[in-house]
Design a protein around this motif. Sequence first.
Motif, PDB file in Angstrom:
ATOM      1  N   THR A  42       1.265  39.527  25.390  1.00 45.67           N
ATOM      2  CA  THR A  42       1.683  40.852  25.846  1.00 45.67           C
ATOM      3  C   THR A  42       3.204  40.954  25.886  1.00 45.67           C
ATOM      4  O   THR A  42       3.792  41.963  25.464  1.00 45.67           O
ATOM      5  N   LEU A  45       4.497  41.619  22.409  1.00 45.19           N
ATOM      6  CA  LEU A  45       4.259  43.005  21.965  1.00 45.19           C
ATOM      7  C   LEU A  45       5.221  43.966  22.661  1.00 45.19           C
ATOM      8  O   LEU A  45       5.726  44.905  22.038  1.00 45.19           O
ATOM      9  N   GLN A  87      -2.606  46.924  27.187  1.00 42.91           N
ATOM     10  CA  GLN A  87      -3.738  46.126  27.665  1.00 42.91           C
ATOM     11  C   GLN A  87      -4.395  46.791  28.874  1.00 42.91           C
ATOM     12  O   GLN A  87      -5.604  46.794  29.008  1.00 42.91           O
ATOM     13  N   ASP A 165      -2.669  45.890  22.185  1.00 44.01           N
ATOM     14  CA  ASP A 165      -2.802  44.733  23.077  1.00 44.01           C
ATOM     15  C   ASP A 165      -4.240  44.631  23.568  1.00 44.01           C
ATOM     16  O   ASP A 165      -4.648  45.387  24.451  1.00 44.01           O
TER      17      ASP A 165
END
Length: 221
Positions: A42, A45, A87, A165
């Motif tokens: 994460t 990203l 996410q 994500d």
Amino acid sequence: MIRLTDLRFAYPGGGFALNVPDLAIARGERLAFHGPSGSGKTTLLHLLAGLMPPDAGRIEIDGTDIAALPDRARRAYRAARIGFVFQNFALLDHLSARENILYPCRIGAGLRLTRAVRARAQALAEACGIADKLDRKPASLSGGEQQRVALCRALVTGPGLVLADEATGNLDPATRDLILDLLFDRVREAGATLITVTHDHAILPRFDRAVDFADLTGAAP
Ligand code: ADP
Ligand code: MG
């Protein structure tokens, strides 16, 4: 074309540090990073999206080093060029699903709220199977439905770079495959680059390249 060079990032207070010596991603490539929870997927990203600047190194996207841009310019670049599926979805609670999908039009993504954009949002929602939920607030949607709203929002601008994500992490296998089909179709139509992170090894064969996070990152500085 994306190139990361000597990228370094650590969260304030220490603990975790990310170090990517060298990574090149071709335009139109579909790449999946995989690695265990907590390995920094994460974080990488977010750096690629320009959500935060690295401590050192370059993040060149089509010749622009977004790591060197001032905050405002980096935000504008992201809004105009990058679609991001978070996410945790990062939907706005007080807005309906439809308003969430159209939100990039509000924040200067270079996208005006035209009839064509509304039609595109509607078409994406239909393709994802959430067209009947568009007037609902996120709190009354399931996790999988929220995830699809987040995906529609990331695609509504027709971005040249899509960062996802764990974008299928909350979906059953049938819905997961449907959503991946949609994602790949849109990316192919737009000639866009797709970078996703996942711990779902079942989806890795769909990508042009799967990169193990352990091979990507050098030893922490
Ligand atoms: P992954 O996505 O691979 O699970 P993350 O990039 O979310 O991993 O996290 C990598 C590491 O950084 C973890 O050890 C996590 O606890 C830490 N971390 C993530 N976000 C923050 C933050 N905002 N502040 C401090 N540490 C963080
Ligand atoms: Mg993560």
